[in-house]
Scaffold this active site. Sequence first.
Site, PDB file in Angstrom:
ATOM      1  N   CYS D 150       0.806  -1.224   0.000  1.00 32.97           N
ATOM      2  CA  CYS D 150       0.000   0.000   0.000  1.00 32.97           C
ATOM      3  C   CYS D 150       0.842   1.278   0.000  1.00 32.97           C
ATOM      4  O   CYS D 150       0.476   2.272  -0.620  1.00 32.97           O
ATOM      5  CB  CYS D 150      -0.957   0.007   1.196  1.00 32.97           C
ATOM      6  SG  CYS D 150      -0.178  -0.364   2.778  1.00 32.97           S
ATOM      7  N   HIS D 242      -2.951   6.779   3.138  1.00 37.69           N
ATOM      8  CA  HIS D 242      -1.526   7.034   3.394  1.00 37.69           C
ATOM      9  C   HIS D 242      -1.134   8.329   2.696  1.00 37.69           C
ATOM     10  O   HIS D 242      -1.341   8.477   1.488  1.00 37.69           O
ATOM     11  CB  HIS D 242      -0.665   5.896   2.835  1.00 37.69           C
ATOM     12  CG  HIS D 242      -0.799   4.595   3.564  1.00 37.69           C
ATOM     13  ND1 HIS D 242      -1.464   4.452   4.752  1.00 37.69           N
ATOM     14  CD2 HIS D 242      -0.307   3.357   3.271  1.00 37.69           C
ATOM     15  CE1 HIS D 242      -1.394   3.197   5.157  1.00 37.69           C
ATOM     16  NE2 HIS D 242      -0.710   2.512   4.281  1.00 37.69           N
TER      17      HIS D 242
END
EC number: 1.2.1.11
Lengths: 344, 344, 344, 344
Positions: D150, D242
């Site tokens: 990710c 993120h």
Amino acid sequence: MPVRVGILGATGAVGQRFIQLLDDHPTFELAAVTASESSAGKTYRDAAKWRVNTPIPDDVASMTVVETDPSSIPDDVDLLFSSLPSGVAAEVEPAFLEAGYVVSSNSSNDRMADDVPLTIPEINPGHLDLIEVQRDARGWDGALVKNPNCSTITMVPTLAALDQFGLESVRVSTLQAVSGAGYSGVTSMEIIDNAIPHIGGEEAKMETESRKLLGTFDGTEVDLHGMEVAASCNRIPTLDGHLENVFAETAADVSPEEAAAAMREYPGVDLPSSPDQLIHVFEAFGRPQPRMDRGRGDGMQISAGGLQATDAGLKYNCLAHNTIRGAAGASLLNGELLVEEGWV
Amino acid sequence: MPVRVGILGATGAVGQRFIQLLDDHPTFELAAVTASESSAGKTYRDAAKWRVNTPIPDDVASMTVVETDPSSIPDDVDLLFSSLPSGVAAEVEPAFLEAGYVVSSNSSNDRMADDVPLTIPEINPGHLDLIEVQRDARGWDGALVKNPNCSTITMVPTLAALDQFGLESVRVSTLQAVSGAGYSGVTSMEIIDNAIPHIGGEEAKMETESRKLLGTFDGTEVDLHGMEVAASCNRIPTLDGHLENVFAETAADVSPEEAAAAMREYPGVDLPSSPDQLIHVFEAFGRPQPRMDRGRGDGMQISAGGLQATDAGLKYNCLAHNTIRGAAGASLLNGELLVEEGWV
Amino acid sequence: MPVRVGILGATGAVGQRFIQLLDDHPTFELAAVTASESSAGKTYRDAAKWRVNTPIPDDVASMTVVETDPSSIPDDVDLLFSSLPSGVAAEVEPAFLEAGYVVSSNSSNDRMADDVPLTIPEINPGHLDLIEVQRDARGWDGALVKNPNCSTITMVPTLAALDQFGLESVRVSTLQAVSGAGYSGVTSMEIIDNAIPHIGGEEAKMETESRKLLGTFDGTEVDLHGMEVAASCNRIPTLDGHLENVFAETAADVSPEEAAAAMREYPGVDLPSSPDQLIHVFEAFGRPQPRMDRGRGDGMQISAGGLQATDAGLKYNCLAHNTIRGAAGASLLNGELLVEEGWV
Amino acid sequence: MPVRVGILGATGAVGQRFIQLLDDHPTFELAAVTASESSAGKTYRDAAKWRVNTPIPDDVASMTVVETDPSSIPDDVDLLFSSLPSGVAAEVEPAFLEAGYVVSSNSSNDRMADDVPLTIPEINPGHLDLIEVQRDARGWDGALVKNPNCSTITMVPTLAALDQFGLESVRVSTLQAVSGAGYSGVTSMEIIDNAIPHIGGEEAKMETESRKLLGTFDGTEVDLHGMEVAASCNRIPTLDGHLENVFAETAADVSPEEAAAAMREYPGVDLPSSPDQLIHVFEAFGRPQPRMDRGRGDGMQISAGGLQATDAGLKYNCLAHNTIRGAAGASLLNGELLVEEGWV
């Protein structure tokens, strides 16, 4: 034919929710957005610091913001939603009523006034007839309707469901999200790793508004419900969704199962923004939770859970999305009811 | 001459607090730290994942961890503090009692047992005499004393202060910190931007322990206090410090001012770890708050505030540091009382 | 004999930290607290909304707040600490200098001015001699000394330790606490479950101030250090303590072990508020962390950790308490140095 | 005709996202859900602790969970999505390949294996042809395709857009959400009012996977991109999304405007789950922010912003939804590409 509507105080946090909820509304068409003098003349995109997490609808972004004054509103606008600060609302709402507008207002002023309906469509739609009293008293063609405070509206549907057992006493403790104080109402230094008891003014609102909502309207005035209500209101580090612990005592005995059934079966209404079922009751303990459950019914459903018997009655939890069902969505639903009932 | 003490379950979160609180203690000297079999033989530094925000005391860091078994404890140790998980405690505490040790335990097992004193030194020190009953019943030389759950101990001092007015009914709603569930008890995904109602088991503890603490000991047994207690317990995104909203009804009328005075004047005790004043009452509304007030009295003082009259009684807020006054500090204070009263 | 000191802007967040740090200071005695006109004449207790989690010292609580004007300061005050908003500071600091006061200022104005020393006592104490240049240039008896921005001071001690290997390039990314923006600087709606990149103005401060701090003073002017510095500054939901990721390239090869040794051995100073060791280097990865490590050395120590080689140099993390070492404590330490070096 | 698919490890956090994303998918029809032995035989509703904030699709809720073994999968299933823990995946994925299944896997094992395509459809679809090499090497009919970590996938699209200018060096610092560690990966005690540097293993993944994704496939093997990559990875108190700060150096000069244009113009693909535009670039500084921007393009769009020139190159921020674009959505998109390219 769509009803053309306006938003008074359209750039603030609740105003932005109004715009989000009115986007693609089946019967309402947004035709006016007002704000303070300093914003008037700008496009909505420039005037508002947009913070909702869906984009500004394109047609609204390019609308010109006008002053919050009846003379600024196009003639074909029939219904106004108000999310003005209560001090401002107390000053300007009368001018709109005098000019003949129907105003569905989320502002806290005048909620307990004798001639102002305080309504939740599923709970006390009949109180709308107080508009006749209001018009007689004030000599105006317009109408002012209020929805209750976000902390009140979270609890009242569950109380309405229990009132068939004869509500006598309610104690309620709230865990309220920071958005209830407005975008800048709670600083991060105040609330991270913390909680704040006794939110100013909130406790009195819950204690009085709930009794008006469940009160009896005899065609002339609303007789407040006789139950005793005591509230303690707390702010916690949650973005949206008020969670409340209710302790209720009723004249008749009622088991948790009967209470749950009464909540589940409490009738809804058939309006564009109303949820299919007014109250969702969780079987499992540990629910409802703000982040998991505030979005139920597009933010318009009330959740309840944790029903248990106490020595003297019942205890349970309930939850609602405070800026949708507890603010903009509440005014919108009142607006839909006003249209349905022929007031607009 | 110092009293030599040991900690059963010294590597966990509460065990670490015991070590922090025993550092530089005026009368206690730490002489033994126990943990599970897998940690025995290691130095404390290696066995414990230290998470308290003061460094491990050097002398403790180099101590060798021993198994949680009476045979592992040095002969000159007189008093043991227990922060074992309740399942483990239920199994091993009897062995320590049989071996003649006095155990001041924070574990939740046996708190409501007929022959086990559940004590807060400032509230019901006389209940310690239940040790005689315990020794008779079990035929052991040791003694087991419990302190209440963290959510109970936050509220009970304020109730003790109000009981002169005849407590009849208590409803309490808690906003509890995540540390109360242990270091890994609440995941971040569960609690960020959220709150969790109905903490498992917590409500029953508050409802029963409070009545034992305020009960009457007649030399043979504790008669539970007759008040009705109903609790709703919630977890919120706060690290330390439980905030509680109390609704109390008393036989005699009591004003908020009288209640505040009763709390302020409630007598403390003269033990090394007790605060100068047991209950601090804030004049200003909006306090106590967890992050601002949990450290009062080195985490051993109870805070209260927001006292107001309701239709039926009083409402107010109270707060305590849940891992100090609510856990390790509570056991420590009981240990100090045991020494003071000659049981050790 | 104590040095009598005053605080300009004593009621704000940094002002409150000054008061906390000056309580029981071995050589400084607080003799004057200033604030804006609206607060002048009130006691400090009434003028300040106290938010630090230790009580207001009694003697300060009863002091009368005076206006921020040289004529309001008692004659026997020798040293002033300034935590005024930079706009206000730019206006009023000159008046205090003209009146002969030595001012150790945390305000951001004039930090890069040619004749103003920007100092950290452990890093570039010699830059204080720029005061001579300042007095010549401005014709004043006073002296103005600045400390760097909180994000700069977190990183610069570690860079100073590495500069023996010839610093050429620094990239730094910050994770900054909300307190760095002042008590009301970041709303809870902005930061819960969020992070905000590009803190306004912060990146430029890190990129320029660091080069001045590590620059060479030749008696006349400071020649900025030649390294390239690029910073990305982010706000995260943390109360206190700035964590920073540094990527550094040096002319000479340096292993993580050599870098760690250089940091550990970097000399401190012997002033009342300086930590025993300037930089604590963690062996274990995963440290420093804001909540765990911001309190080291009473908030005055820098922490570092996670040192690793990259293809082109080193990467590591560093941390400091932003409102102690990064603001009030930095000014205080400069004040102590000014006294030590005879400027006061 | 729909492609029938299965999910290996369907009850975990990523498995739940797969189910959410497959609901109403235009071409995929969920036909099998596997979990560990202890869940096999239960309905999905009973086996999974559902935590996604949309309800379990009814048809999935009543599906029977089967063991993670090729013999448990219906014959007409053609494509499997894997969100198994990497240790489990390393053991069982080969069995599925041997049995002839095409597996699009989010598990981290084998991502850097020479004969396993690591792909993002918009970035390096041609790497899929490595399946031929894989089949030759292993002698199997199936195919294993991986998507990156990710934190890697958040950054790589922006780097791909910049590579036309000759990427030489990348330093990246991440602010990662807690969901990236799995539902129970980060405790609340670890992260409230805190941040944790150096997420284990994450930095190495970013440093290697990015070079494979941008590497050149010559029909036989992937030649890693020659750029230097150094990463520092931090966990912050954010639920999803993120945020990353990138410092990039390129062989050719590139202005922030040119870089922004290159990102905006970077071509997307025409697959059911791909966003209209791969990278949204904000003009305003202060964006992207996790809570505000993670939902763009239904969680599949990359956001970028804050582009500025540094002495040596560029700095900017980028963001992606880590459990959608960064996990389940990435595997799903690879699955859609596998179908499009005729591998299924």
